[in-house]
Design an enzyme around this catalytic site. Structure first.
Site, short mmCIF file in Angstrom:
data_model
loop_
_atom_site.label_atom_id
_atom_site.label_comp_id
_atom_site.label_asym_id
_atom_site.label_seq_id
_atom_site.Cartn_x
_atom_site.Cartn_y
_atom_site.Cartn_z
NE ARG A 13 -2.33 -1.63 3.40
CZ ARG A 13 -2.51 -2.95 3.59
NH1 ARG A 13 -3.37 -3.60 2.86
NH2 ARG A 13 -1.85 -3.60 4.53
CB ILE A 14 3.13 2.89 2.38
CG1 ILE A 14 3.94 4.18 2.36
CG2 ILE A 14 3.86 1.77 3.07
CD1 ILE A 14 4.22 4.78 3.71
CB THR A 79 5.06 -0.88 12.60
OG1 THR A 79 4.47 -1.82 11.71
CG2 THR A 79 4.53 0.51 12.29
N PRO A 105 8.43 6.37 12.69
CG PRO A 105 8.31 6.35 15.03
CD PRO A 105 9.11 6.91 13.88
CG ASN A 106 2.81 8.96 10.74
OD1 ASN A 106 2.83 9.52 9.64
ND2 ASN A 106 1.72 8.41 11.25
CG HIS A 134 -4.03 2.37 11.73
ND1 HIS A 134 -3.84 2.92 12.97
CD2 HIS A 134 -3.05 2.87 10.93
CE1 HIS A 134 -2.78 3.72 12.92
NE2 HIS A 134 -2.28 3.71 11.71
CE LYS A 138 -0.79 0.05 12.31
NZ LYS A 138 0.44 -0.02 11.52
CB THR A 145 1.85 6.76 14.79
OG1 THR A 145 2.36 6.51 13.47
CG2 THR A 145 1.71 8.25 15.03
N1 LIG Z 1 5.92 5.19 8.90
C1 LIG Z 1 4.85 5.48 8.16
O1 LIG Z 1 4.54 6.67 7.92
C2 LIG Z 1 4.02 4.38 7.61
C3 LIG Z 1 4.33 3.11 7.93
N2 LIG Z 1 3.60 2.08 7.43
C4 LIG Z 1 4.08 0.75 7.77
O2 LIG Z 1 4.70 0.19 6.61
C5 LIG Z 1 4.55 -1.22 6.62
C6 LIG Z 1 3.88 -1.66 5.32
O3 LIG Z 1 2.55 -1.19 5.33
P1 LIG Z 1 1.56 -1.47 4.10
O4 LIG Z 1 2.13 -0.94 2.85
O5 LIG Z 1 0.24 -1.02 4.53
O6 LIG Z 1 1.60 -3.08 4.04
P2 LIG Z 1 1.30 -4.01 2.77
O7 LIG Z 1 0.96 -5.35 3.34
O8 LIG Z 1 0.36 -3.35 1.84
O9 LIG Z 1 2.71 -4.08 2.03
C7 LIG Z 1 3.82 -4.70 2.58
C8 LIG Z 1 4.73 -5.17 1.47
O10 LIG Z 1 5.85 -5.78 2.10
C9 LIG Z 1 6.08 -7.04 1.58
N3 LIG Z 1 6.15 -8.03 2.66
C10 LIG Z 1 5.19 -8.33 3.52
N4 LIG Z 1 5.57 -9.30 4.35
C11 LIG Z 1 6.80 -9.63 3.98
C12 LIG Z 1 7.71 -10.56 4.45
N5 LIG Z 1 7.43 -11.36 5.50
N6 LIG Z 1 8.90 -10.63 3.84
C13 LIG Z 1 9.19 -9.81 2.82
N7 LIG Z 1 8.35 -8.88 2.32
C14 LIG Z 1 7.17 -8.80 2.91
C15 LIG Z 1 4.93 -7.42 0.66
O11 LIG Z 1 5.49 -7.77 -0.56
P3 LIG Z 1 4.71 -8.66 -1.68
O12 LIG Z 1 3.70 -7.72 -2.24
O13 LIG Z 1 5.77 -9.01 -2.63
O14 LIG Z 1 4.08 -9.81 -0.94
C16 LIG Z 1 4.06 -6.19 0.57
O15 LIG Z 1 4.02 -5.65 -0.72
C17 LIG Z 1 3.75 -1.54 7.89
O16 LIG Z 1 4.63 -1.87 8.95
C18 LIG Z 1 3.03 -0.24 8.17
O17 LIG Z 1 2.68 -0.09 9.51
C19 LIG Z 1 2.54 2.28 6.59
C20 LIG Z 1 2.15 3.54 6.28
C21 LIG Z 1 2.85 4.71 6.78
O1 LIG Z 2 -0.05 0.52 8.80
C1 LIG Z 2 -0.31 1.71 8.48
O2 LIG Z 2 -1.17 2.00 7.63
C2 LIG Z 2 0.41 2.78 9.16
N1 LIG Z 2 1.39 2.46 9.95
C3 LIG Z 2 2.19 3.37 10.71
C4 LIG Z 2 1.96 3.16 12.21
O3 LIG Z 2 1.83 1.99 12.64
O4 LIG Z 2 1.95 4.12 12.95
C5 LIG Z 2 1.99 4.80 10.29
C6 LIG Z 2 0.58 5.16 9.91
O5 LIG Z 2 -0.19 5.14 11.07
C7 LIG Z 2 0.04 4.18 8.89
#
Ligand SMILES: NC(=O)C1=CN([C@@H]2O[C@H](COP(=O)(O)OP(=O)(O)OC[C@H]3O[C@@H](n4cnc5c(N)ncnc54)[C@H](OP(=O)(O)O)[C@@H]3O)[C@@H](O)[C@H]2O)C=CC1
Ligand SMILES: O=C(O)C1=N[C@H](C(=O)O)C[C@H](O)C1
Length: 248
Positions: A13-14, A79, A105-106, A134, A138, A145
């Site tokens: 997603r991100i 995270t 974290p964000n 959320h 998730k 955050t």
């Molecule tokens: N700091 C911030 O501002 C933000 C942080 N986040 C964090 O980012 C992370 C990803 O979020 P999100 O995009 O929603 O998650 P998604 O599940 O949409 O995407 C995660 C990606 O990581 C890959 N992945 C998942 N599990 C594994 C694994 N065990 N080994 C290797 N690759 C893996 C997958 O690849 P594949 O597609 O190839 O399976 C997938 O495309 C989370 O921890 C979330 O909390 C999210 C938004 C904002």
């Molecule tokens: O999983 C998410 O979507 C997000 N993860 C981060 C968190 O765990 O704080 C950042 C944001 O909240 C989106």
């Protein structure tokens, strides 16, 4: 000189939004995109200078170990951070002293500001609770955050000489008062249709204050990610929190 950048978690997603943001940045060159089944050696083969790591708490440590051992700077928003994990990455960084790691974290500017404002308010209010909301896919709870926000609030309370909050609850169901993060109750809601939202609720005699932030689209994280990529190359060691790269 453009920076050679890779995204791990590029189909997520991100991660998918980060791919577009890096591609659109004139000073960055997207040279690799990795998913769950990719070989990390692709990073070295492509001469990657900075990795944007957006995957899962189960995979982030392996990704960081590879990058830091190979002198590749990392910006991660994944995270699941614990003191133990942070100690491990500090050890890897000590062996690669010119390499930078940003753990954010964000990445959203509004969320970072919300955390800063909460630290200020924490000194002045007796009661405080965090509610994070959320999307229903998730993996972790409470959110990174919310955990960080509660830790910062707890530290600000201690600095201000405030003791622990009193909780008179003696009867009820397990979990009803949320998770305890350094003495701050944190409640996690998971709901289809939401993205990422947080309310920090403060209360004292005759008044309350609510600091609310809403992420409405993953594009809100992109300015923070791009800032992190540009800054991390000049900041060796661990930087925890995007606020360290902002002029606050
Ligand atoms: N700091 C911030 O501002 C933000 C942080 N986040 C964090 O980012 C992370 C990803 O979020 P999100 O995009 O929603 O998650 P998604 O599940 O949409 O995407 C995660 C990606 O990581 C890959 N992945 C998942 N599990 C594994 C694994 N065990 N080994 C290797 N690759 C893996 C997958 O690849 P594949 O597609 O190839 O399976 C997938 O495309 C989370 O921890 C979330 O909390 C999210 C938004 C904002
Ligand atoms: O999983 C998410 O979507 C997000 N993860 C981060 C968190 O765990 O704080 C950042 C944001 O909240 C989106």
């Amino acid at each position: 000189m453009t920076l050679r950048v890779a995204v791990i978690g590029a189909r997520g997603r991100i991660g998918s939004e980060a791919v577009k943001a890096v591609e659109a940045a004139p000073d960055l060159e997207l040279v690799a995109t990795l998913g769950r089944d990719s070989e990390l050696s692709e990073l070295a083969d492509a001469g990657v200078q900075v990795v944007v790591e957006l995957t899962h708490p189960d995979s982030v440590m392996g990704n960081l170990e590879y990058c830091l051992h190979n002198g590749i700077h990392v910006v991660t928003g994944t995270t699941g951070w614990t003191d133990e994990r942070l100690a491990t990455v500090r050890g890897w960084l000590a062996e690669s002293p010119r390499t930078g790691l940003l753990i954010a974290p964000n990445f959203s500017i509004g969320a970072v500001l919300g955390m800063q404002f909460a630290q200020v308010a924490a000194k002045y209010f007796e009661s405080v609770e965090v509610v994070e909301l959320h999307h229903d896919r998730k993996a972790d709870a409470p959110s990174g955050t919310a955990t960080r926000t509660a830790q910062l609030i707890a530290a600000a309370r201690t600095k201000a000489g405030r003791g622990p909050q009193q909780d008179p609850t003696t009867h009820g169901l397990e979990g009803a008062r949320g998770a305890d993060v350094d003495g701050v109750p944190v409640h996690a809601v998971r709901l289809r249709g939401l993205l990422a939202h947080q309310e920090v609720l403060f209360g004292d005699t005759g008044e309350t204050l609510t600091i609310r932030h809403d992420s409405l689209h993953h594009s809100c994280f992109m300015p923070g990610i791009l800032l992190g990529v540009r800054k991390v190359v000049d900041h060796p060691g661990l930087t925890f929190g995007l606020e360290h790269f902002l002029d606050l």
